[in-house]
Design an enzyme around this catalytic site. Structure first.
Site, PDB file in Angstrom:
ATOM      1  N   GLY A 165     -15.466   3.508   3.728  1.00 41.11           N
ATOM      2  CA  GLY A 165     -14.113   4.002   3.520  1.00 41.11           C
ATOM      3  C   GLY A 165     -13.460   3.525   2.246  1.00 41.11           C
ATOM      4  O   GLY A 165     -12.261   3.744   2.044  1.00 41.11           O
TER       5      GLY A 165
ATOM      6  N   ASN B  32     -13.071  -2.908   2.443  1.00 37.82           N
ATOM      7  CA  ASN B  32     -14.026  -1.814   2.567  1.00 37.82           C
ATOM      8  C   ASN B  32     -14.955  -1.854   1.353  1.00 37.82           C
ATOM      9  O   ASN B  32     -14.493  -1.909   0.214  1.00 37.82           O
ATOM     10  CB  ASN B  32     -13.295  -0.467   2.626  1.00 37.82           C
ATOM     11  CG  ASN B  32     -12.422  -0.347   3.866  1.00 37.82           C
ATOM     12  OD1 ASN B  32     -12.824  -0.745   4.957  1.00 37.82           O
ATOM     13  ND2 ASN B  32     -11.221   0.192   3.702  1.00 37.82           N
TER      14      ASN B  32
ATOM     15  N   ASP C 203       0.848  -1.189   0.000  1.00 37.07           N
ATOM     16  CA  ASP C 203       0.000   0.000   0.000  1.00 37.07           C
ATOM     17  C   ASP C 203       0.893   1.252   0.000  1.00 37.07           C
ATOM     18  O   ASP C 203       1.920   1.310   0.686  1.00 37.07           O
ATOM     19  CB  ASP C 203      -0.914   0.006   1.236  1.00 37.07           C
ATOM     20  CG  ASP C 203      -2.059   0.999   1.112  1.00 37.07           C
ATOM     21  OD1 ASP C 203      -3.212   0.550   1.004  1.00 37.07           O
ATOM     22  OD2 ASP C 203      -1.792   2.225   1.111  1.00 37.07           O
TER      23      ASP C 203
ATOM     24  N   HIS D 188     -10.219  -5.005  -3.477  1.00 34.10           N
ATOM     25  CA  HIS D 188      -8.903  -5.293  -2.902  1.00 34.10           C
ATOM     26  C   HIS D 188      -9.060  -5.747  -1.466  1.00 34.10           C
ATOM     27  O   HIS D 188      -9.931  -5.290  -0.735  1.00 34.10           O
ATOM     28  CB  HIS D 188      -7.974  -4.076  -2.984  1.00 34.10           C
ATOM     29  CG  HIS D 188      -8.587  -2.809  -2.470  1.00 34.10           C
ATOM     30  ND1 HIS D 188      -9.482  -2.063  -3.204  1.00 34.10           N
ATOM     31  CD2 HIS D 188      -8.437  -2.152  -1.295  1.00 34.10           C
ATOM     32  CE1 HIS D 188      -9.851  -0.996  -2.514  1.00 34.10           C
ATOM     33  NE2 HIS D 188      -9.239  -1.035  -1.326  1.00 34.10           N
ATOM     34  N   LEU D 189      -8.165  -6.652  -1.103  1.00 36.44           N
ATOM     35  CA  LEU D 189      -8.092  -7.155   0.258  1.00 36.44           C
ATOM     36  C   LEU D 189      -6.871  -6.515   0.903  1.00 36.44           C
ATOM     37  O   LEU D 189      -5.751  -6.652   0.397  1.00 36.44           O
ATOM     38  CB  LEU D 189      -7.943  -8.686   0.200  1.00 36.44           C
ATOM     39  CG  LEU D 189      -7.917  -9.494   1.492  1.00 36.44           C
ATOM     40  CD1 LEU D 189      -9.195  -9.310   2.289  1.00 36.44           C
ATOM     41  CD2 LEU D 189      -7.713 -10.977   1.158  1.00 36.44           C
TER      42      LEU D 189
HETATM   43  P1  AMP Z   1      -9.715   1.578   0.309  1.00 37.52           P
HETATM   44  O1  AMP Z   1      -9.796   2.899   1.037  1.00 37.52           O
HETATM   45  O2  AMP Z   1     -10.186   0.395   1.103  1.00 37.52           O
HETATM   46  O3  AMP Z   1     -10.368   1.686  -1.051  1.00 37.52           O
HETATM   47  O4  AMP Z   1      -8.179   1.307   0.086  1.00 37.52           O
HETATM   48  C1  AMP Z   1      -7.468   1.859  -0.967  1.00 37.52           C
HETATM   49  C2  AMP Z   1      -6.017   1.771  -0.601  1.00 37.52           C
HETATM   50  O5  AMP Z   1      -5.264   1.938  -1.781  1.00 37.52           O
HETATM   51  C3  AMP Z   1      -5.552   2.825   0.397  1.00 37.52           C
HETATM   52  O6  AMP Z   1      -5.013   2.184   1.545  1.00 37.52           O
HETATM   53  C4  AMP Z   1      -4.507   3.614  -0.383  1.00 37.52           C
HETATM   54  O7  AMP Z   1      -3.423   4.019   0.430  1.00 37.52           O
HETATM   55  C5  AMP Z   1      -4.087   2.616  -1.445  1.00 37.52           C
HETATM   56  N1  AMP Z   1      -3.576   3.180  -2.673  1.00 37.52           N
HETATM   57  C6  AMP Z   1      -4.114   4.169  -3.416  1.00 37.52           C
HETATM   58  N2  AMP Z   1      -3.371   4.386  -4.517  1.00 37.52           N
HETATM   59  C7  AMP Z   1      -2.341   3.498  -4.468  1.00 37.52           C
HETATM   60  C8  AMP Z   1      -1.236   3.217  -5.322  1.00 37.52           C
HETATM   61  N3  AMP Z   1      -1.014   3.909  -6.432  1.00 37.52           N
HETATM   62  N4  AMP Z   1      -0.374   2.232  -4.945  1.00 37.52           N
HETATM   63  C9  AMP Z   1      -0.581   1.544  -3.807  1.00 37.52           C
HETATM   64  N5  AMP Z   1      -1.606   1.756  -2.971  1.00 37.52           N
HETATM   65  C10 AMP Z   1      -2.476   2.728  -3.284  1.00 37.52           C
END
Ligand code: AMP
Length: 113
Positions: A92, A86, A30, A99-100
């Protein structure tokens, strides 16, 4: 989907620290880790979220968990970790590609915020 950041990562068109990849799923760090270990495991095929999964997705959904379990062991957090999905903005979700989250390396409280 060309405007989906996780699709772009899966296709190698956006940077990411990838840890695992096969024909069904990809796992990477992440970008904004919320724990010492914070990985994302995603299906390679674009699915916006849990609300969109359906019949036929069982093997992919199972693979997300199997890869998470394997990576938890490899990252030495097998003694305790949290898996989070989420679903929807109210929960959130900010990236609309399923994604997990695999989080570990620190204690977690319950209930979550
Ligand atoms: P969610 O809020 O459950 O949709 O999680 C999305 C996650 O994706 C968050 O924890 C972000 O920090 C992560 N995220 C967003 N853009 C990227 C990226 N380019 N590379 C890696 N993680 C990302």
């Amino acid at each position: 989907m060309s405007d989906c950041i996780f699709c772009r990562i899966v296709q190698g068109q956006a940077p990411a620290r990838i840890l695992y990849r096969d024909d069904e799923v990809t796992a990477f760090h992440d970008l904004h880790p919320q724990a010492p270990v914070h990985l994302l495991i995603v299906p390679n095929r674009h699915i916006a979220g849990v609300a969109e999964v359906g019949p036929g997705d069982e093997p992919m959904l199972g693979k997300l968990f199997i890869v998470a379990r394997r990576l938890a062991e490899e990252m030495d957090i097998g003694d305790g970790y949290r898996l989070v999905v989420n679903s929807g903005p109210l929960a959130g979700q900010s990236v609309f590609h399923l994604h997990l989250h695999l989080l570990g390396g620190r204690p977690f409280r319950w209930p979550p915020g």
